[in-house]
Design an enzyme around this catalytic site. Structure first.
Site, PDB file in Angstrom:
ATOM      1  N   GLY A 196       0.800  -1.226   0.000  1.00 53.11           N
ATOM      2  CA  GLY A 196       0.000   0.000   0.000  1.00 53.11           C
ATOM      3  C   GLY A 196       0.831   1.274   0.000  1.00 53.11           C
ATOM      4  O   GLY A 196       1.858   1.378  -0.698  1.00 53.11           O
ATOM      5  N   TYR A 214     -10.407   3.839  14.983  1.00 51.13           N
ATOM      6  CA  TYR A 214      -9.419   4.306  13.987  1.00 51.13           C
ATOM      7  C   TYR A 214      -9.260   5.834  14.064  1.00 51.13           C
ATOM      8  O   TYR A 214      -8.140   6.354  14.058  1.00 51.13           O
ATOM      9  CB  TYR A 214      -9.923   3.874  12.617  1.00 51.13           C
ATOM     10  CG  TYR A 214      -9.007   4.119  11.443  1.00 51.13           C
ATOM     11  CD1 TYR A 214      -7.977   3.229  11.137  1.00 51.13           C
ATOM     12  CD2 TYR A 214      -9.203   5.212  10.598  1.00 51.13           C
ATOM     13  CE1 TYR A 214      -7.166   3.429  10.027  1.00 51.13           C
ATOM     14  CE2 TYR A 214      -8.400   5.417   9.488  1.00 51.13           C
ATOM     15  CZ  TYR A 214      -7.377   4.520   9.210  1.00 51.13           C
ATOM     16  OH  TYR A 214      -6.577   4.731   8.112  1.00 51.13           O
ATOM     17  N   PRO A 246      -3.807  11.287   4.728  1.00 48.45           N
ATOM     18  CA  PRO A 246      -4.365  10.950   3.415  1.00 48.45           C
ATOM     19  C   PRO A 246      -5.878  10.822   3.475  1.00 48.45           C
ATOM     20  O   PRO A 246      -6.443  10.426   4.503  1.00 48.45           O
ATOM     21  CB  PRO A 246      -3.748   9.581   3.099  1.00 48.45           C
ATOM     22  CG  PRO A 246      -2.642   9.388   4.073  1.00 48.45           C
ATOM     23  CD  PRO A 246      -3.024  10.169   5.292  1.00 48.45           C
ATOM     24  N   GLY A 247      -6.506  11.121   2.348  1.00 51.21           N
ATOM     25  CA  GLY A 247      -7.920  10.786   2.181  1.00 51.21           C
ATOM     26  C   GLY A 247      -8.018   9.354   1.688  1.00 51.21           C
ATOM     27  O   GLY A 247      -7.197   8.506   2.041  1.00 51.21           O
ATOM     28  N   ILE A 287      -7.330   6.533  -0.603  1.00 53.55           N
ATOM     29  CA  ILE A 287      -6.246   6.238  -1.541  1.00 53.55           C
ATOM     30  C   ILE A 287      -6.451   4.810  -2.070  1.00 53.55           C
ATOM     31  O   ILE A 287      -6.978   3.954  -1.343  1.00 53.55           O
ATOM     32  CB  ILE A 287      -4.873   6.319  -0.797  1.00 53.55           C
ATOM     33  CG1 ILE A 287      -4.707   7.670  -0.073  1.00 53.55           C
ATOM     34  CG2 ILE A 287      -3.705   6.021  -1.720  1.00 53.55           C
ATOM     35  CD1 ILE A 287      -4.511   8.875  -0.941  1.00 53.55           C
TER      36      ILE A 287
HETATM   37  N1  CAA Z   1     -20.756   6.603   4.415  1.00 52.93           N
HETATM   38  C1  CAA Z   1     -22.088   6.555   4.198  1.00 52.93           C
HETATM   39  N2  CAA Z   1     -22.891   5.636   4.701  1.00 52.93           N
HETATM   40  C2  CAA Z   1     -22.331   4.688   5.469  1.00 52.93           C
HETATM   41  C3  CAA Z   1     -20.960   4.655   5.746  1.00 52.93           C
HETATM   42  C4  CAA Z   1     -20.170   5.668   5.191  1.00 52.93           C
HETATM   43  N3  CAA Z   1     -18.862   5.729   5.393  1.00 52.93           N
HETATM   44  N4  CAA Z   1     -20.708   3.615   6.549  1.00 52.93           N
HETATM   45  C5  CAA Z   1     -21.874   3.014   6.774  1.00 52.93           C
HETATM   46  N5  CAA Z   1     -22.877   3.657   6.104  1.00 52.93           N
HETATM   47  C6  CAA Z   1     -24.281   3.330   6.063  1.00 52.93           C
HETATM   48  C7  CAA Z   1     -24.574   2.076   5.254  1.00 52.93           C
HETATM   49  O1  CAA Z   1     -24.635   2.379   3.868  1.00 52.93           O
HETATM   50  C8  CAA Z   1     -25.897   1.658   5.818  1.00 52.93           C
HETATM   51  O2  CAA Z   1     -26.901   2.476   5.255  1.00 52.93           O
HETATM   52  P1  CAA Z   1     -28.394   1.936   5.063  1.00 52.93           P
HETATM   53  O3  CAA Z   1     -28.901   1.632   6.442  1.00 52.93           O
HETATM   54  O4  CAA Z   1     -29.077   3.066   4.383  1.00 52.93           O
HETATM   55  O5  CAA Z   1     -28.267   0.704   4.208  1.00 52.93           O
HETATM   56  C9  CAA Z   1     -25.783   2.023   7.293  1.00 52.93           C
HETATM   57  O6  CAA Z   1     -24.737   3.002   7.379  1.00 52.93           O
HETATM   58  C10 CAA Z   1     -25.428   0.840   8.175  1.00 52.93           C
HETATM   59  O7  CAA Z   1     -24.263   0.226   7.589  1.00 52.93           O
HETATM   60  P2  CAA Z   1     -24.107  -1.359   7.513  1.00 52.93           P
HETATM   61  O8  CAA Z   1     -25.414  -2.018   7.087  1.00 52.93           O
HETATM   62  O9  CAA Z   1     -22.901  -1.644   6.700  1.00 52.93           O
HETATM   63  O10 CAA Z   1     -23.887  -1.717   9.057  1.00 52.93           O
HETATM   64  P3  CAA Z   1     -22.901  -2.777   9.675  1.00 52.93           P
HETATM   65  O11 CAA Z   1     -23.087  -2.718  11.168  1.00 52.93           O
HETATM   66  O12 CAA Z   1     -23.029  -4.094   8.995  1.00 52.93           O
HETATM   67  O13 CAA Z   1     -21.420  -2.232   9.309  1.00 52.93           O
HETATM   68  C11 CAA Z   1     -19.680  -0.635   9.177  1.00 52.93           C
HETATM   69  C12 CAA Z   1     -21.048  -0.966   9.762  1.00 52.93           C
HETATM   70  C13 CAA Z   1     -18.628  -1.648   9.697  1.00 52.93           C
HETATM   71  C14 CAA Z   1     -19.337   0.757   9.686  1.00 52.93           C
HETATM   72  C15 CAA Z   1     -19.721  -0.734   7.643  1.00 52.93           C
HETATM   73  O14 CAA Z   1     -20.789   0.020   7.152  1.00 52.93           O
HETATM   74  C16 CAA Z   1     -18.457  -0.168   7.024  1.00 52.93           C
HETATM   75  O15 CAA Z   1     -17.465  -0.876   6.899  1.00 52.93           O
HETATM   76  N6  CAA Z   1     -18.481   1.136   6.614  1.00 52.93           N
HETATM   77  C17 CAA Z   1     -17.344   1.782   6.008  1.00 52.93           C
HETATM   78  C18 CAA Z   1     -16.459   2.363   7.080  1.00 52.93           C
HETATM   79  C19 CAA Z   1     -15.359   3.151   6.433  1.00 52.93           C
HETATM   80  O16 CAA Z   1     -15.591   4.157   5.771  1.00 52.93           O
HETATM   81  N7  CAA Z   1     -14.121   2.707   6.593  1.00 52.93           N
HETATM   82  C20 CAA Z   1     -13.006   3.383   5.975  1.00 52.93           C
HETATM   83  C21 CAA Z   1     -11.943   2.356   5.673  1.00 52.93           C
HETATM   84  S1  CAA Z   1     -10.641   3.020   4.676  1.00 52.93           S
HETATM   85  C22 CAA Z   1      -9.682   3.827   5.749  1.00 52.93           C
HETATM   86  O17 CAA Z   1      -9.899   3.880   6.921  1.00 52.93           O
HETATM   87  C23 CAA Z   1      -8.493   4.483   5.131  1.00 52.93           C
HETATM   88  C24 CAA Z   1      -8.474   5.921   5.466  1.00 52.93           C
HETATM   89  O18 CAA Z   1      -7.695   6.336   6.326  1.00 52.93           O
HETATM   90  C25 CAA Z   1      -9.332   6.848   4.707  1.00 52.93           C
END
Ligand code: CAA
Length: 247
Positions: free
Chosen positions: A19, A154, A184-185, A187
């Site tokens: 990465g 996180y 970073p945003g 990536i």
């Molecule tokens: N933006 C918008 N909507 C989001 C969201 C996000 N980031 N995360 C969750 N939601 C929404 C889902 O779309 C869902 O909406 P609906 O009810 O309308 O369907 C609602 O929230 C509930 O989500 P889940 O059904 O997925 O609920 P869950 O309990 O199964 O999982 C979660 C929750 C683990 C937070 C999962 O939604 C997830 O993995 N979300 C993404 C989290 C994220 O953005 N991680 C970033 C990783 S990359 C990183 O961290 C690198 C960096 O530095 C930028």
């Protein structure tokens, strides 16, 4: 453009075989730095990284464990010499809404993403101070500034890095050591590709440049910050996020 810099500086990149970390390792290697890359989980990726890049100094240890870091740093210094530059890049996600988050998910992320920054910085900063030169760069995240759904652990670690770095920057400012943060945003990495496609689509739609960033964009900024000439930039946080969060 790759330019070879006249340098014998030693740089350590944690999480440096995949990465963003791999991109930093490769660019600094091309520029002529002596690079050590650390990793923890993925032996296969580390082997491939070594073969493809020709970077020999690849070390496996847990950056969340102080004693392991002590041993790891001793091995790096025995191979390459004293560490001039540290890039705290290693990080993991264990995303979960807080109402479902287990203590393990909390602790794993704080330990790997934040305790690691203490461990590695604590074990290298004395040498940097005594030699009158050092660069410490830690990789935070847009989500440490903005917050993000599912990332209380996180975001806490990533914003913790910012307070840590500002404080350390003040402590070492008179010693030739600079301390900075890159946030970073989203990536193009395995971490971001692991987000469910429908959620990632929502995220990308909110990025003004309408695409994910490249790992090279982060590596470029590291190259700028670690340069010997750059002794006046310290205690700063650099946002590289396609305009998604303007801090
Ligand atoms: N933006 C918008 N909507 C989001 C969201 C996000 N980031 N995360 C969750 N939601 C929404 C889902 O779309 C869902 O909406 P609906 O009810 O309308 O369907 C609602 O929230 C509930 O989500 P889940 O059904 O997925 O609920 P869950 O309990 O199964 O999982 C979660 C929750 C683990 C937070 C999962 O939604 C997830 O993995 N979300 C993404 C989290 C994220 O953005 N991680 C970033 C990783 S990359 C990183 O961290 C690198 C960096 O530095 C930028």
């Amino acid at each position: 453009m790759t330019r070879k810099i006249e340098t014998s500086r030693v740089i350590v990149v944690t999480g440096g075989t995949r990465g963003i970390g791999a991109s930093i390792s490769k660019m600094m290697h091309k520029f002529g730095y002596k690079v050590a890359a650390t990793y923890m989980g993925n032996d296969e990726a580390a082997k491939e990284f070594k073969e493809k890049t020709g970077i020999e100094a690849v070390f496996k240890f847990d950056v969340g464990d102080f004693a392991a870091c002590e041993k790891g740093i001793a091995k790096i210094e025995a191979k390459l010499g004293p560490i001039d530059i540290l890039v705290n890049n290693a990080g993991i996600t264990r995303d979960s809404f807080l109402h479902k988050m287990t203590p393990e998910k909390w602790n794993d992320v704080i330990r790997t993403n934040l305790n690691s920054v203490f461990n590695m910085s604590r074990l290298t900063v004395e040498g940097m101070r005594s030699r009158g030169f050092g660069r410490i760069i830690s990789i935070s995240s847009i989500n440490g500034l903005s917050g993000a759904m599912g990332q209380t652990n996180y975001a806490a670690a990533k914003s913790g890095i910012i307070g840590f770095s500002k404080s350390l920057a003040l402590e070492v400012a008179g010693k030739g050591v600079t301390v900075n943060v890159i946030a970073p945003g989203y990536i193009e990495t395995d971490m971001v590709r692991a987000i469910a496609p429908e959620i990632l689509e929502k995220i990308v739609s909110k990025i003004p440049v309408k695409k994910l960033g490249t790992t090279r964009a982060i590596a470029r900024l590291v190259a700028f910050l670690v340069d010997d000439d750059n002794q006046f930039t310290t205690g700063a946080t650099f946002n590289v996020n396609g305009g998604q969060y303007l801090a």
